[in-house]
Write an enzyme that holds these catalytic residues in place. Sequence first.
Site, PDB file in Angstrom:
ATOM      1  N   GLY A   1       0.729  -1.316  -0.022  1.00  0.00           N
ATOM      2  CA  GLY A   1       0.184   0.184   0.039  1.00  0.00           C
ATOM      3  C   GLY A   1       1.057   1.429   0.163  1.00  0.00           C
ATOM      4  O   GLY A   1       0.578   2.553  -0.400  1.00  0.00           O
ATOM      5  N   ASP A   2       1.992   1.389   0.445  1.00  0.00           N
ATOM      6  CA  ASP A   2       2.865   2.298   0.793  1.00  0.00           C
ATOM      7  C   ASP A   2       3.538   2.368  -1.104  1.00  0.00           C
ATOM      8  O   ASP A   2       3.652   4.011  -1.229  1.00  0.00           O
ATOM      9  CB  ASP A   2       3.847   1.883   1.596  1.00  0.00           C
ATOM     10  CG  ASP A   2       3.747   1.846   3.122  1.00  0.00           C
ATOM     11  OD1 ASP A   2       2.732   2.601   3.589  1.00  0.00           O
ATOM     12  OD2 ASP A   2       4.207   1.539   3.684  1.00  0.00           O
TER      13      ASP A   2
ATOM     14  N   ASN B   1      -0.620   0.345  -9.184  1.00  0.00           N
ATOM     15  CA  ASN B   1      -0.714  -0.174  -8.835  1.00  0.00           C
ATOM     16  C   ASN B   1       0.670  -1.042  -9.346  1.00  0.00           C
ATOM     17  O   ASN B   1       1.452  -2.213  -8.936  1.00  0.00           O
ATOM     18  CB  ASN B   1      -1.955  -0.411  -9.432  1.00  0.00           C
ATOM     19  CG  ASN B   1      -3.253  -0.802  -9.289  1.00  0.00           C
ATOM     20  OD1 ASN B   1      -3.263  -0.194  -8.294  1.00  0.00           O
ATOM     21  ND2 ASN B   1      -4.165  -0.711 -10.418  1.00  0.00           N
TER      22      ASN B   1
HETATM   23  N1  LIG Z   1      -0.871  -9.906  -5.205  1.00  0.00           N
HETATM   24  C1  LIG Z   1      -0.972  -8.839  -5.638  1.00  0.00           C
HETATM   25  N2  LIG Z   1      -0.786  -9.235  -6.553  1.00  0.00           N
HETATM   26  C2  LIG Z   1      -0.536  -7.826  -7.950  1.00  0.00           C
HETATM   27  N3  LIG Z   1      -0.697  -6.389  -6.965  1.00  0.00           N
HETATM   28  C3  LIG Z   1      -0.873  -6.107  -5.833  1.00  0.00           C
HETATM   29  C4  LIG Z   1      -0.686  -7.694  -4.944  1.00  0.00           C
HETATM   30  N4  LIG Z   1      -0.777  -7.281  -3.724  1.00  0.00           N
HETATM   31  C5  LIG Z   1      -0.760  -5.496  -3.440  1.00  0.00           C
HETATM   32  N5  LIG Z   1      -1.087  -5.691  -4.793  1.00  0.00           N
HETATM   33  C6  LIG Z   1      -0.697  -4.011  -5.586  1.00  0.00           C
HETATM   34  O1  LIG Z   1      -0.744  -2.926  -4.291  1.00  0.00           O
HETATM   35  C7  LIG Z   1      -1.515  -2.275  -4.093  1.00  0.00           C
HETATM   36  C8  LIG Z   1      -1.816  -2.332  -2.378  1.00  0.00           C
HETATM   37  O2  LIG Z   1      -2.047  -3.507  -1.913  1.00  0.00           O
HETATM   38  P1  LIG Z   1      -2.988  -3.947  -0.711  1.00  0.00           P
HETATM   39  O3  LIG Z   1      -3.221  -5.071  -0.068  1.00  0.00           O
HETATM   40  O4  LIG Z   1      -4.291  -3.284  -1.390  1.00  0.00           O
HETATM   41  O5  LIG Z   1      -2.619  -2.970   0.280  1.00  0.00           O
HETATM   42  P2  LIG Z   1      -2.328  -2.526   1.987  1.00  0.00           P
HETATM   43  O6  LIG Z   1      -0.483  -2.867   1.556  1.00  0.00           O
HETATM   44  O7  LIG Z   1      -2.037  -1.511   2.140  1.00  0.00           O
HETATM   45  O8  LIG Z   1      -2.642  -3.973   2.465  1.00  0.00           O
HETATM   46  C9  LIG Z   1      -2.711  -2.261  -5.228  1.00  0.00           C
HETATM   47  O9  LIG Z   1      -3.919  -1.966  -5.125  1.00  0.00           O
HETATM   48  C10 LIG Z   1      -1.862  -3.731  -5.724  1.00  0.00           C
HETATM   49  O10 LIG Z   1      -2.150  -2.513  -6.757  1.00  0.00           O
HETATM   50  O1  LIG Z   2       1.888  -2.752   4.064  1.00  0.00           O
HETATM   51  P1  LIG Z   2       1.745  -1.740   4.529  1.00  0.00           P
HETATM   52  O2  LIG Z   2      -0.246  -1.619   5.236  1.00  0.00           O
HETATM   53  O3  LIG Z   2       1.833  -0.934   2.891  1.00  0.00           O
HETATM   54  O4  LIG Z   2       2.960  -0.428   5.381  1.00  0.00           O
HETATM   55  C1  LIG Z   2       3.324  -1.540   6.248  1.00  0.00           C
HETATM   56  C2  LIG Z   2       2.858  -0.865   7.600  1.00  0.00           C
HETATM   57  O5  LIG Z   2       1.615  -0.723   8.135  1.00  0.00           O
HETATM   58  C3  LIG Z   2       3.555  -1.307   8.697  1.00  0.00           C
HETATM   59  O6  LIG Z   2       3.249  -0.784   9.840  1.00  0.00           O
HETATM   60  C4  LIG Z   2       4.527  -1.533   8.607  1.00  0.00           C
HETATM   61  O7  LIG Z   2       5.330  -1.771   9.396  1.00  0.00           O
HETATM   62  C5  LIG Z   2       5.808  -1.452   7.025  1.00  0.00           C
HETATM   63  O8  LIG Z   2       6.910  -1.500   7.418  1.00  0.00           O
HETATM   64  C6  LIG Z   2       4.827  -0.992   6.112  1.00  0.00           C
HETATM   65  O9  LIG Z   2       4.709   0.457   6.018  1.00  0.00           O
END
Ligand SMILES: Nc1ncnc2c1ncn2[C@@H]1O[C@H](COP(=O)(O)OP(=O)(O)O)[C@@H](O)[C@H]1O
Ligand SMILES: O=P([O-])([O-])O[C@@H]1[C@@H](O)[C@H](O)[C@@H](O)[C@H](O)[C@@H]1O
Length: 384
Positions: free
Chosen positions: A244-245, A269
């Site tokens: 997500g970051d 993405n």
């Molecule tokens: N398994 C995956 N395959 C392809 N892209 C991914 C995958 N997981 C995450 N991403 C990409 O990373 C972005 C953030 O992932 P997500 O899991 O939704 O956020 P967070 O890390 O904050 O939980 C998604 O919008 C997508 O673009």
């Molecule tokens: O995986 P994500 O939610 O995008 O972001 C993560 C944070 O949720 C977490 O607290 C931190 O320790 C990781 O280094 C990373 O920043």
Amino acid sequence: MVTTAAAAHKPQQQQTRVLIVGNYCHDVLIQDDTVKAESLGGAASFISNVVNGMSIPCNLVSKVGEDFKYPVDYTPIVIPTSKTTVFHAYFDLGIHGNGHQDRVLKRVCACDPIRPSDLPDVRSNFGMAVGVGGEILPETLERMIDICDSVFVDIQALIRVFDSVDGTVKLVKLEETGFYSMLPRIGVLKASSEEAVFMDVEEVRKWCCVVVTTGKDGCKVYWKDGELRISPFSANQEDPTGAGDSFLGGFVAGLVQGLAVPDAALLGNLFGSLTVEQIGLPKFDSRLLQRVKDEVQTRKMQYLHCERSDNELEFLKPAGHEQFQASLGSAKLIPPCSSQARPWTPSNSPKETEKTPIPHYTVQAKLLVNSVYEEPIQTVEGKP
Ligand SMILES: Nc1ncnc2c1ncn2[C@@H]1O[C@H](COP(=O)(O)OP(=O)(O)O)[C@@H](O)[C@H]1O
Ligand SMILES: O=P([O-])([O-])O[C@@H]1[C@@H](O)[C@H](O)[C@@H](O)[C@H](O)[C@@H]1O
């Protein structure tokens, strides 16, 4: 100064700067009671990694303790009386999962909050409020709104609370926080799908652009008058940390360079998908980065033929969006540069040498305060 989504898309010039605000942290990845990996963490580190990779000037404000053990590109403020923020991430159903459903996060140490007086006096075009351990205070976000043309916020900086006994991260409703009234003055609010249920998207989208990331399914952008799903890039997930970051880093990198929101979200993405393929902070191949930068330039040239406003976020998909997606997808297929055998450098993460599924792996690095580096010591166990 009132900052809205409309202010976010500025004419792109050399001086465009991104201000990233959030603490670096130490991440420990644990599975079946075993430490599988340790890495530099914190949204600020993942975002600056992407923004730097795209050669966009930025500034970063972060606080750590004297125990901070990783070399970084932007010197953090060292607080002698505090320890670096530490997160333990428990992947009891396996790191190679889908999204973050399998991850339980515990904040086992918290560095000091970032205060308004810690922020620079100079103005920035884009501010990014990206705390992970509760370090962004309402007054800090207020100050960011004052000194930045547009502020992008990761909802995790606003809605996380921490169990008083073991630090387990829990989420509270956005409207119950002291940040809710600031929404009309922020540009973009980003949330994962698990976090998005802690806000009323239909209400919040009236005030600012909302981007909900949906793991392997890409993301969805909501604004006052519409919504769009943006396609993902395929990835072999090794570790979901930081996806997500990195998404937010790629999204902002696209907007800074003048891309419309749907194209910038594709860049988000792309970097999210690249991040899940590596453990910890990812190392992006230089040829891939160059190709992505070239594709962005080509895309901008295509915009010259379209009528676009210079001072508003453009939400509608510009013609050629699918072609841009295909071009970024083929950039992802470029074989890695073999000369980049990932030596340790100050801008590298310890995990960047790892591409295969995780063996037991620990790294120790010696860091001198104020960004003076000694030769780091690496300990890598369990490697072939
Ligand atoms: N398994 C995956 N395959 C392809 N892209 C991914 C995958 N997981 C995450 N991403 C990409 O990373 C972005 C953030 O992932 P997500 O899991 O939704 O956020 P967070 O890390 O904050 O939980 C998604 O919008 C997508 O673009
Ligand atoms: O995986 P994500 O939610 O995008 O972001 C993560 C944070 O949720 C977490 O607290 C931190 O320790 C990781 O280094 C990373 O920043």
